[in-house]
Scaffold this active site. Sequence first.
Site, short mmCIF file in Angstrom:
data_model
loop_
_atom_site.label_atom_id
_atom_site.label_comp_id
_atom_site.label_asym_id
_atom_site.label_seq_id
_atom_site.Cartn_x
_atom_site.Cartn_y
_atom_site.Cartn_z
N SER A 16 0.82 -1.22 0.00
CA SER A 16 0.00 0.00 0.00
C SER A 16 0.85 1.26 0.00
CB SER A 16 -0.93 -0.01 1.22
OG SER A 16 -0.16 -0.08 2.42
N GLY A 17 2.11 1.18 -0.46
CA GLY A 17 2.95 2.37 -0.61
C GLY A 17 2.57 3.13 -1.87
N TRP A 49 7.56 7.64 4.98
CA TRP A 49 8.78 8.16 5.59
C TRP A 49 9.55 9.09 4.67
CZ3 TRP A 49 11.65 4.35 9.29
CH2 TRP A 49 10.72 3.64 10.06
N ALA A 50 9.12 9.18 3.42
CA ALA A 50 9.90 9.97 2.44
C ALA A 50 9.82 11.44 2.79
CB ALA A 50 9.36 9.71 1.04
N GLN A 51 10.97 12.02 3.01
CA GLN A 51 11.02 13.41 3.49
C GLN A 51 11.32 14.38 2.37
OE1 GLN A 51 14.17 13.61 6.34
NE2 GLN A 51 13.16 12.30 7.83
N GLY A 53 11.00 14.62 -0.97
CA GLY A 53 10.02 15.07 -1.94
C GLY A 53 10.06 14.25 -3.21
N GLU A 111 18.48 19.02 -4.79
CA GLU A 111 19.12 17.97 -3.99
C GLU A 111 20.37 17.48 -4.70
OE1 GLU A 111 16.69 14.89 -2.38
OE2 GLU A 111 14.98 16.20 -2.17
N ASP A 204 10.35 -9.12 0.90
CA ASP A 204 9.38 -10.21 0.63
C ASP A 204 9.08 -10.35 -0.86
OD1 ASP A 204 9.26 -10.20 3.38
OD2 ASP A 204 7.24 -9.37 3.49
N HIS A 225 22.43 5.79 2.54
CA HIS A 225 22.21 7.23 2.70
C HIS A 225 23.34 7.78 3.55
CE1 HIS A 225 20.43 11.10 3.46
NE2 HIS A 225 19.49 10.82 2.58
N ARG A 267 25.04 10.61 -3.91
CA ARG A 267 25.00 9.94 -2.62
C ARG A 267 26.15 8.99 -2.37
NH1 ARG A 267 18.70 8.72 -1.69
NH2 ARG A 267 18.30 10.85 -1.05
N HIS A 324 19.69 2.34 2.59
CA HIS A 324 18.57 3.24 2.31
C HIS A 324 17.68 2.78 1.17
CE1 HIS A 324 16.41 6.98 2.39
NE2 HIS A 324 16.84 7.36 1.20
N ARG A 359 20.78 5.67 -7.28
CA ARG A 359 19.53 6.42 -7.47
C ARG A 359 19.77 7.91 -7.27
NH1 ARG A 359 14.85 7.71 -3.45
NH2 ARG A 359 16.63 7.74 -2.07
N SER A 364 12.54 8.13 -6.64
CA SER A 364 11.84 6.86 -6.45
C SER A 364 10.34 7.03 -6.26
CB SER A 364 12.42 6.05 -5.30
OG SER A 364 12.78 6.88 -4.26
C1 LIG Z 1 13.45 7.46 5.39
C2 LIG Z 1 13.25 7.44 3.91
C3 LIG Z 1 13.16 8.64 3.20
C4 LIG Z 1 12.98 8.64 1.82
N1 LIG Z 1 12.84 9.83 1.16
C5 LIG Z 1 12.53 9.82 -0.17
C6 LIG Z 1 12.23 11.03 -0.85
O1 LIG Z 1 12.22 12.10 -0.26
N2 LIG Z 1 11.93 10.96 -2.16
C7 LIG Z 1 11.89 9.78 -2.86
O2 LIG Z 1 11.60 9.77 -4.05
N3 LIG Z 1 12.15 8.62 -2.22
C8 LIG Z 1 12.46 8.61 -0.89
N4 LIG Z 1 12.70 7.43 -0.26
C9 LIG Z 1 12.53 6.18 -0.99
C10 LIG Z 1 11.04 5.94 -1.20
O3 LIG Z 1 10.34 6.33 -0.03
C11 LIG Z 1 10.74 4.48 -1.49
O4 LIG Z 1 11.60 3.99 -2.48
C12 LIG Z 1 9.30 4.35 -2.00
O5 LIG Z 1 8.42 4.97 -1.09
C13 LIG Z 1 8.95 2.90 -2.15
O6 LIG Z 1 7.60 2.83 -2.45
P1 LIG Z 1 6.93 1.41 -2.74
O7 LIG Z 1 5.50 1.68 -2.99
O8 LIG Z 1 7.71 0.69 -3.75
O9 LIG Z 1 7.13 0.60 -1.37
P2 LIG Z 1 6.77 0.96 0.13
O10 LIG Z 1 6.30 2.34 0.29
O11 LIG Z 1 7.93 0.53 0.94
O12 LIG Z 1 5.53 0.03 0.44
C14 LIG Z 1 5.66 -1.37 0.50
C15 LIG Z 1 4.31 -1.93 0.90
O13 LIG Z 1 4.33 -3.34 0.73
C16 LIG Z 1 3.79 -3.97 1.89
N5 LIG Z 1 4.35 -5.31 1.95
C17 LIG Z 1 5.65 -5.69 1.92
N6 LIG Z 1 5.76 -7.03 1.98
C18 LIG Z 1 4.49 -7.53 2.04
C19 LIG Z 1 3.94 -8.82 2.14
N7 LIG Z 1 4.72 -9.92 2.22
N8 LIG Z 1 2.59 -8.96 2.20
C20 LIG Z 1 1.78 -7.87 2.15
N9 LIG Z 1 2.25 -6.61 2.07
C21 LIG Z 1 3.59 -6.44 2.01
C22 LIG Z 1 4.21 -3.04 3.02
O14 LIG Z 1 3.43 -3.27 4.18
C23 LIG Z 1 3.95 -1.70 2.37
O15 LIG Z 1 2.57 -1.38 2.43
C24 LIG Z 1 12.90 7.42 1.13
C25 LIG Z 1 13.00 6.21 1.83
C26 LIG Z 1 13.16 6.22 3.21
C27 LIG Z 1 13.26 4.93 3.95
#
Ligand SMILES: Cc1cc2nc3c(=O)[nH]c(=O)nc-3n(C[C@H](O)[C@H](O)[C@H](O)COP(=O)(O)OP(=O)(O)OC[C@H]3O[C@@H](n4cnc5c(N)ncnc54)[C@H](O)[C@@H]3O)c2cc1C
Length: 499
Positions: A16-17, A49-51, A53, A111, A204, A225, A267, A324, A359, A364
């Site tokens: 749900s990201g 958690w993405a700060q 932007g 950035e 996973d 990071h 980075r 990171h 990256r 992302s």
């Molecule tokens: C602290 C931090 C700051 C960041 N800042 C930035 C930024 O400013 N700008 C930027 O572009 N990127 C940033 N990033 C990177 C970016 O946030 C991530 O790469 C991006 O949000 C990933 O999105 P996603 O939808 O792929 O996965 P995620 O947002 O990580 O979501 C994964 C989802 O999958 C679910 N999931 C995982 N495994 C399973 C399973 N087995 N069964 C069911 N559900 C599961 C989780 O519960 C979650 O809901 C940052 C990352 C971090 C950690």
Amino acid sequence: MSLHEAYEADLVVIGSGVAGSYAALAAAELGAKVVMVTKRGLLSGATPWAQGGIAFPVGHEDVEQHLYDTVKAGRGLSDPDVTGEILKESLDHLRSLIEKGMRFDPGLAREGGHSRARVMHAGGDRSGLFLLNFLHQHLQSRIKILENRFVFQLATDDNGVSGAYYLDGSKRVGVVKASATLLATGGSGQLFGVTTNPGEATGDGIALGFGAGCVIRDIELIQFHPTALLDGTLVSEACRGEGAKLINAAGEYFMGGYYPEAELAPRDVVARAVDTEIKKTGGVFIDLSSIANFEEKFPTVFASIKALGLDSRSEPVPIAPAAHFQMGGIRTDSEGRSGVPRLYAAGEVGSTGLHGANRLASNSLLEGLVMGARSAACAAKELEPISTLGIADPTEANGITHVGRAEIQKIMSESASIVRTGPELESGLDRISAIGYLPSLDSFEIENSNLALVASCVLRGALAREESRGSHYRSDFPETSEVIFHVEQSLDGLKTVIC
Ligand SMILES: Cc1cc2nc3c(=O)[nH]c(=O)nc-3n(C[C@H](O)[C@H](O)[C@H](O)COP(=O)(O)OP(=O)(O)OC[C@H]3O[C@@H](n4cnc5c(N)ncnc54)[C@H](O)[C@@H]3O)c2cc1C
């Protein structure tokens, strides 16, 4: 294994990201019946958690320059065609988000690695959270959402993937049978003891995809990071964009000696410089005192520093690099197809060719939006009638009971961190390979076995990559190879593929 609950959908989205939520919204808008499964709450994963932007090109005239910056950071491993398509298309999604009512802060930030200011914020340094809340508001009534369901296995028939099996909090098994399955499970930062990633980042999706026959590409490329607080909390890259400086324990500003653009270096350069200066002088600190209105601009960073009992206005704050972002992942085409029929991947779990070996900051969330939408559109086009799908019974997954997560993290931190060598990687692989597995229906134990599988792929990939490139630094192979290659791993073994 008896089933506690069962659903049917055109598309099951796992995660749900940003990638999963935007894909779910796009598919729902195309009229598909969507079920979204997430292993914790809706706001789990890295997105909230993405700060920093989201880095959107500043209009069509900036696509070329954004592409140049992205490919430069990717050190030869980015695919310029796919990257250009994603960047260009991101402007359509920016427009669509704004039309739907998403509010971005005024102004653009610059950035590290970006040649101009192009990063958009929402809610100051809470961009990911604002974006995700916005997407979820638009989703709620349109799709079925299953929270606290841990997907432990993909369902299959003779022709491909046909949905996903999950465990609920009481270890009861459920299934979503679906014409298309999207892995949007995020990264694997929990491989390392010091990480900016949330607890959910246990690789996973990589393990599920690997087991289903996907190709895992360049998974050894992990971005560290450069500036995390010592508990792993991130000090956003945007702080350096706003003028924050790094100082070593001898009180010297050192980044100018490592890179002409000093604190605005990519980075990997900053992370290695910080690692070197910590080893040389005993510590590195970030001086945030020159940032005007720091508390308003970076409320999350300010609060995290305060929580450690420090005052960023009057003293430099100790920092260290932390695991990171996973640049590699499930190899997909530019529509999110994984190569395994009916299985798609988007977001951090996927490897489209955008991030290359490093990256570029804030690329992302952008990739998650575009690839989420693209996967949804592609899946919607290729849907097979659900009545034609079969479904094999679930089997118990592998779990690790006798080795704690901390042990896996210790092995990885000792053998596959910022500076790598062949003997340390070999030793790490021996230690990971010695771990035994037992059948389990415990999600934490299954997460550990997923981490161990991803760890072994990272170690094998890092051994095969006898060069230094982007975030991957081998002190025994410090040069960048003239031959540019991907490392691909699957059930058939490992191979290198020249680009
Ligand atoms: C602290 C931090 C700051 C960041 N800042 C930035 C930024 O400013 N700008 C930027 O572009 N990127 C940033 N990033 C990177 C970016 O946030 C991530 O790469 C991006 O949000 C990933 O999105 P996603 O939808 O792929 O996965 P995620 O947002 O990580 O979501 C994964 C989802 O999958 C679910 N999931 C995982 N495994 C399973 C399973 N087995 N069964 C069911 N559900 C599961 C989780 O519960 C979650 O809901 C940052 C990352 C971090 C950690």
